[in-house]
Design an enzyme around this catalytic site. Structure first.
Site, PDB file in Angstrom:
ATOM      1  N   CYS A 188       0.870  -1.174   0.000  1.00 33.46           N
ATOM      2  CA  CYS A 188       0.000   0.000   0.000  1.00 33.46           C
ATOM      3  C   CYS A 188       0.906   1.223   0.000  1.00 33.46           C
ATOM      4  O   CYS A 188       2.023   1.183   0.509  1.00 33.46           O
ATOM      5  CB  CYS A 188      -0.893  -0.037   1.233  1.00 33.46           C
ATOM      6  N   ASP A 231       3.007   8.880 -40.917  1.00 33.72           N
ATOM      7  CA  ASP A 231       3.885   8.753 -42.074  1.00 33.72           C
ATOM      8  C   ASP A 231       3.254   7.732 -42.999  1.00 33.72           C
ATOM      9  O   ASP A 231       2.257   7.095 -42.658  1.00 33.72           O
ATOM     10  CB  ASP A 231       5.330   8.433 -41.673  1.00 33.72           C
TER      11      ASP A 231
HETATM   12  N1  ATP Z   1      17.686   2.815 -47.386  1.00 31.32           N
HETATM   13  C1  ATP Z   1      17.090   3.336 -48.483  1.00 31.32           C
HETATM   14  N2  ATP Z   1      17.106   2.653 -49.632  1.00 31.32           N
HETATM   15  C2  ATP Z   1      16.492   3.154 -50.720  1.00 31.32           C
HETATM   16  N3  ATP Z   1      15.873   4.324 -50.744  1.00 31.32           N
HETATM   17  C3  ATP Z   1      15.833   5.055 -49.653  1.00 31.32           C
HETATM   18  C4  ATP Z   1      16.422   4.598 -48.448  1.00 31.32           C
HETATM   19  N4  ATP Z   1      16.237   5.523 -47.503  1.00 31.32           N
HETATM   20  C5  ATP Z   1      15.528   6.489 -48.086  1.00 31.32           C
HETATM   21  N5  ATP Z   1      15.289   6.233 -49.387  1.00 31.32           N
HETATM   22  C6  ATP Z   1      14.603   7.091 -50.341  1.00 31.32           C
HETATM   23  O1  ATP Z   1      14.295   8.312 -49.727  1.00 31.32           O
HETATM   24  C7  ATP Z   1      12.890   8.534 -49.708  1.00 31.32           C
HETATM   25  C8  ATP Z   1      12.510   9.087 -48.369  1.00 31.32           C
HETATM   26  O2  ATP Z   1      12.753   8.115 -47.379  1.00 31.32           O
HETATM   27  P1  ATP Z   1      12.072   8.189 -45.985  1.00 31.32           P
HETATM   28  O3  ATP Z   1      12.547   7.022 -45.221  1.00 31.32           O
HETATM   29  O4  ATP Z   1      12.283   9.546 -45.408  1.00 31.32           O
HETATM   30  O5  ATP Z   1      10.533   8.108 -46.309  1.00 31.32           O
HETATM   31  P2  ATP Z   1       9.600   6.903 -46.813  1.00 31.32           P
HETATM   32  O6  ATP Z   1       9.980   5.661 -46.111  1.00 31.32           O
HETATM   33  O7  ATP Z   1       9.563   6.869 -48.293  1.00 31.32           O
HETATM   34  O8  ATP Z   1       8.178   7.411 -46.425  1.00 31.32           O
HETATM   35  P3  ATP Z   1       7.551   7.693 -44.993  1.00 31.32           P
HETATM   36  O9  ATP Z   1       8.177   8.964 -44.537  1.00 31.32           O
HETATM   37  O10 ATP Z   1       6.116   7.842 -45.306  1.00 31.32           O
HETATM   38  O11 ATP Z   1       7.854   6.508 -44.141  1.00 31.32           O
HETATM   39  C9  ATP Z   1      12.268   7.189 -49.964  1.00 31.32           C
HETATM   40  O12 ATP Z   1      11.036   7.310 -50.621  1.00 31.32           O
HETATM   41  C10 ATP Z   1      13.313   6.528 -50.845  1.00 31.32           C
HETATM   42  O13 ATP Z   1      13.135   6.926 -52.156  1.00 31.32           O
END
Ligand code: ATP
Ligand code: ZN
Length: 705
Positions: A17, A400
């Site tokens: 408690c 997102d």
């Molecule tokens: N590891 C990766 N490999 C390939 N492309 C990438 C990678 N990281 C980012 N990108 C590119 O950059 C863009 C933005 O990535 P980010 O992770 O910010 O957003 P997302 O995953 O597309 O979308 P959200 O923000 O809705 O999750 C992606 O759409 C992709 O084209």
């Protein structure tokens, strides 16, 4: 922990408690050798950080409070506790109440006074032992807890010759304490149940080529473990052999079993179906998702909701005032208002009983813990009572796109390769870069190229959050990711027209560049999760404004937002853009939350008033950064959280008003001289019971949409 410091973890059965917490706090907080105290009331556990070598003094200080602390060794699992009050106690308490009633009846029917006294004495003896003991300890530590108040009240009644009254007070108090302890046990077990899911022992394959049982805690990463049909899975791992449907509900809250085959991940705490599975462990027991959840839930219980902090402050002021008032009444009453001195002492005793803040103090933690347990059952990992209490205030929610509204499993639709550029090099390089990243866009590429090409050897691999991945080969840099990051050169007319076509279809793009020159582009498309539209409609019913904030290209983001029925959407955002927008929204839109799944969301998640992480099974980021982790990927958990928060808030408000209201009524009755002492006890313990039972309602029934 710093050098010269030591942590002692104690299990204290008697600490069930907040009253006992206060007692221990008072005793240890003034001690210069004690650095920090952490109470886990629900587990009856106390962590003491103190200077090295001071542990035994801490233990003996607590023993002097009449409690029996037991050392918890490192690696001990949180175990389900025995209910603190057994059958024997119940029989004793009920007999005492019966005898006290008989004494009251006897006094009323004018039985010989010795008979009334004997009945009363037996009733008090049956139940008063521990109350007096605890009360004395509290008084000698200059603490006025309920046990001290009850001891004074009962003693006072005896001295006034009110024998049946004294018996009634003591036995009613004992009865209520009993019921209260049982109810608290229920809330506690709900949480313990979550923590004690993994089996103690698992079957491990050893060097000699035999299967043998071994404590799950001692199994090293990379061991081969076998799990029988119907048994619980002991550690996180990857299936090596066999196939079976596994019930992951304890971890994710999803009710349908999931098929697990070679290569699939298993989580400690889930239940194996009909097939036998062999899996290779990933990490130790303490690194398992279950263990991390357990730690979060325990920590969640400590972080206090604002209401609870208010209650703490209130009771710190309330009890001394009423106690002082009682003293004043006893001393000054006869002078100021006439009447016998005994009358006023009696009134003061009644006031003392009412002074107990117990109902108020327990009203919040039981409710919060019950709500946390319910949330966990639904697959929601809430990192603190505070977050759960505040979720109901949600005005604005940023979501997102990838992995939150969409499934996060995009598929390659088409590719464009610069004219006359060798396709094989493009594919091999794309595969080399994509296969090293777990970003959904990269994963889509890697999946489609897997088996078809071999990866080129690359050096200096690096991932840039929200941009892409890069590496070098023979001194030349290669990049895979968003266009604005890898090249600023104007695009060829051919690529622009190819892009247009796929943009209309709502595709996302990933580009491959060699020395900042785009040599290829890939169109990928993801599917919107089922039920997203319904969740969005539900959220707008709850008055929440939703906006998509995505790193993906604006056309794709708009496309998905339209499908999901979300009016506001922004694309092409860098992680710092998301952060900036959230910062603005917290100022203009009211209470603002964010839900995301990737590291590109982490800064914004940390800034939002409340943050949800999707897909906690996949990324550690989710569990580390977000206030609430949604284990089963289901967006419907957000409106669920809001409703649970509303229910929690209602219960808290009900509890506090009931506790204060009942006290006030009896305070008025006591001052008017109408309330008898046992009525006061009834009011106090009745109020405690009421709030505990009311809080337990949160353990049951899920809030429906
Ligand atoms: N590891 C990766 N490999 C390939 N492309 C990438 C990678 N990281 C980012 N990108 C590119 O950059 C863009 C933005 O990535 P980010 O992770 O910010 O957003 P997302 O995953 O597309 O979308 P959200 O923000 O809705 O999750 C992606 O759409 C992709 O084209
Ligand atoms: Zn009380």
């Amino acid at each position: 922990m710093q050098a010269g410091q030591e942590l002692t973890r104690l299990r204290i059965e008697q600490m069930d408690c907040p009253v006992e917490e206060q007692l221990i706090r008072k005793k240890l907080e003034g001690d210069a050798q004690v650095i920090a105290l952490q109470f886990h009331l629900m587990q009856r556990q106390l962590d003491v950080l103190h200077t090295a070598g001071y542990g035994s003094q801490v233990v003996s200080a607590i023993q002097r409070l009449g409690m029996d602390p037991v050392l918890i060794q490192a690696g001990d699992q949180p175990k389900t506790l025995k209910p603190s009050h057994g059958k024997k106690t119940l029989v004793m308490v009920i007999s005492a109440v019966f005898l006290a009633l008989l004494a009251e009846l006897g006094a009323w029917l004018v039985w010989p006074s010795w008979m009334v006294i004997v009945l009363s004495v037996i009733a008090i003896a049956l139940t008063g032992g521990t109350v007096y003991k605890k009360g004395l300890i509290a008084l000698t530590n200059r603490n006025l807890n309920i046990n001290a108040l009850m001891s004074i009240a009962v003693t006072g009644a005896v001295l006034l010759g009110e024998w049946p009254e004294a018996a009634m007070v003591m036995s009613l108090f004992a009865l209520a304490e009993y019921i209260e302890a049982r109810s608290l046990d229920r809330a506690r077990r709900a949480v313990d149940g979550l923590l004690a899911l993994a089996p103690d022992e698992v079957e491990v394959f050893d060097e000699q080529g035999h299967w043998h049982l071994q404590p799950a805690q001692t199994v090293t990463a990379g061991s081969l473990v076998k799990v029988k049909p119907g048994a619980r899975i002991g550690l996180d791992g990857v299936v090596q052999a066999g196939s079976s449907t596994v019930n992951q509900a304890p971890i994710t809250g999803e009710s349908l079993p999931v098929l697990k085959q070679s290569g699939d991940r298993l989580y400690a705490g889930s239940i194996n179906g009909m097939g036998e599975l062999q899996y290779r462990t990933q990490g130790t027991y303490d690194e398992s998702l279950l263990a991390r959840i357990a730690i979060s839930v325990q920590q969640a219980q400590q972080s206090k909701a604002p209401v609870q902090r208010f209650v703490d402050r209130f009771s710190q002021v309330y009890t001394p005032i009423v106690t002082f008032g009682a003293l004043a009444l006893a001393l000054l009453g006869p002078w100021l208002f006439g009447g016998t001195w005994l009358d006023w002492v009696y009134k003061a005793l009644v006031l003392l009983v009412i002074a107990c803040p117990c109902a108020l103090v327990i009203s919040t933690p039981v409710a919060v813990v019950s709500a946390l347990a319910t949330a966990a059952k639904a697959g929601l990992l809430v990192k603190g009572g505070l977050h759960l209490e505040r979720a109901r205030r949600l005005d604005y929610l940023a979501v997102d796109k990838t992995g939150t509204i969409t499934a996060g499993m995009p598929v390659l639709q088409d590719q464009w390769v610069a004219p006359a550029y060798p396709l094989e090099t493009v594919e091999q390089m794309a595969y080399a870069l994509a296969s090293r990243s777990d970003h959904p866009a990269s994963q889509a590429l890697a999946r489609s190229l897997e088996g078809a090409v071999s990866a080129l050897p690359v050096k200096d691999f690096q991932a840039v959050a929200g941009a892409g991945v890069m590496a070098t080969q023979n001194g030349v840099s290669w990049q895979l990711g968003r266009l604005s990051w890898l090249s600023h050169a104007p695009l060829s007319a051919d690529l622009i027209s190819w892009q247009k076509t796929w943009q209309q279809a709502g595709a996302s793009f990933v580009y491959l560049a060699k020395a900042q020159q785009v040599v290829a582009a890939f169109a990928i498309a993801d599917q919107i999760k089922s039920g997203v539209q319904a969740v969005m409609a539900d959220l707008s019913r709850l008055g929440v404004k939703v906006e998509v904030l995505s790193g993906d290209n604006s056309a794709a983001v708009q496309h998905v937002a339209n499908q999901a029925g979300i009016p506001l959407a922004q694309g092409d955002l860098l992680p710092e853009d998301k952060l900036r927008i959230i910062t603005e929204r917290t100022q203009t839109e009211g209470f603002s939350a964010m839900v995301g799944d990737g590291i590109n969301d982490a800064p914004a998640l940390a800034k939002a008033d409340l943050s949800f992480a999707m897909g906690a099974l996949g990324s550690d980021m989710a569990i580390e950064t977000a206030d609430i982790a949604i284990m089963n990927d289901d967006l419907a958990n957000i409106p669920y959280t809001i409703r649970l928060s509303q229910r929690l808030h209602r219960v808290l408000v009900q509890n506090i008003s009931a506790a204060i209201g009942i006290k006030l009524v009896f305070l008025a009755l006591a001052i008017a001289g109408v309330a008898t002492m046992w009525m006061a006890v009834f009011a106090d313990v009745g109020a405690s019971l009421l709030v505990v039972l009311n809080s337990l309602r949160l353990l049951k029934s899920t809030p429906s949409a």
